[in-house]
Scaffold this active site. Structure first.
Site, PDB file in Angstrom:
ATOM      1  CB  CYS A   1      15.077 -21.172  -7.110  1.00 52.34           C
ATOM      2  SG  CYS A   1      14.658 -22.238  -5.779  1.00 52.34           S
ATOM      3  CG  PHE A   2      19.455 -20.518  -2.950  1.00 50.60           C
ATOM      4  CD1 PHE A   2      18.320 -21.438  -2.536  1.00 50.60           C
ATOM      5  CD2 PHE A   2      19.552 -19.502  -2.123  1.00 50.60           C
ATOM      6  CE1 PHE A   2      17.679 -21.259  -1.201  1.00 50.60           C
ATOM      7  CE2 PHE A   2      19.086 -19.274  -0.946  1.00 50.60           C
ATOM      8  CZ  PHE A   2      18.094 -20.014  -0.609  1.00 50.60           C
TER       9      PHE A   2
END
Length: 244
Positions: free
Chosen positions: A49-50
């Protein structure tokens, strides 16, 4: 007059949190001087998840900027994906485009920061751990780094360096604006919401005259709803996805 001053103040605070966070967040961004522009290079990673990894990399000395987006789809066309198509598909990777000053930070050092900062999810294409080299030099360094660290394991979650893949670079689409600097935006909002909810339940009653207490509490509740409405509106107005 004081009655309306309280109301205006409580409505003004959430607007400040919405409009002012960008300045606060931008302090984490290290803008290079014109004389250093020639040293700025780019690389791309899949890091899970960035939101969190992109913020973590900004704190690394030598990192100039990070941009979150969608990449890793060899069959990508010029049509931009959406967050929903990434979440409900199996072709796209949540990626982080990193701009770094290679006078201060080598690519090998950046790989170390990548390995420590990433939050991958095993078996997920969207949240995969992937290195996307931008040129032959980065490809060679990345391959050497994987081989050298083949048996390396992170203490916190047991993730092995050998589980990181190296893939050819593909189109990179900058994600919707509300994903950029996500936690830098959300933390002050959450803090303000907590404060407003406390006010709405009477936290200031000891210092606010009885005649104004209901007005202040009502204004606090209205401010929380205003923040929520702005959050929803942001997802509509700041939803542009573009290739970079």
């Amino acid at each position: 007059m004081m009655k309306y001053s309280w109301y205006i103040l409580l409505l003004w605070l959430p607007l400040c949190s919405v409009s002012g966070f960008s300045c606060k967040a931008s302090t984490l961004r290290r803008c290079p001087s014109p004389s250093k522009l020639s040293a700025v290079r780019e690389s791309t990673f899949g890091m899970g998840c960035f939101w969190e990894p992109s913020e973590a990399l900004l704190k690394v000395d030598g990192v100039v900027d990070t941009i979150v987006g969608y990449t890793g789809n060899p069959s990508a066309t010029d049509k931009a994906p959406t967050y929903d198509s990434v979440c409900f598909g199996n072709q796209w990777v949540e990626g982080v485009r990193v701009k770094y000053d290679d006078d201060k930070l080598s690519y090998q050092e950046l790989l170390e920061a990548f390995f420590k900062s990433q939050k991958p999810k095993i078996g997920s294409r969207q949240y995969a751990s992937i290195i996307f080299p931008h040129d032959e030099e980065q490809t060679q360094i990345a391959n050497d780094w994987i081989q050298t660290n083949a048996n390396r394991q992170r203490d916190e979650d047991g993730f092995m360096a050998s589980w990181t893949a190296i893939e050819p670079r593909t189109k990179f689409f900058k994600a919707e604006g509300y994903h950029q600097r996500y936690w830098q935006k959300q933390r002050p909002r959450f803090a303000l919401i907590v404060c407003l909810l406390a006010i709405a339940t009477g936290a200031l009653n000891s210092v606010v005259p009885d005649v104004y207490q209901q007005t202040v509490e009502t204004a606090a509740n209205a401010s929380v709803l205003l923040i929520a409405a702005v959050q929803l509106l942001e997802r509509v107005l700041d939803a542009k996805v573009e290739e970079i």
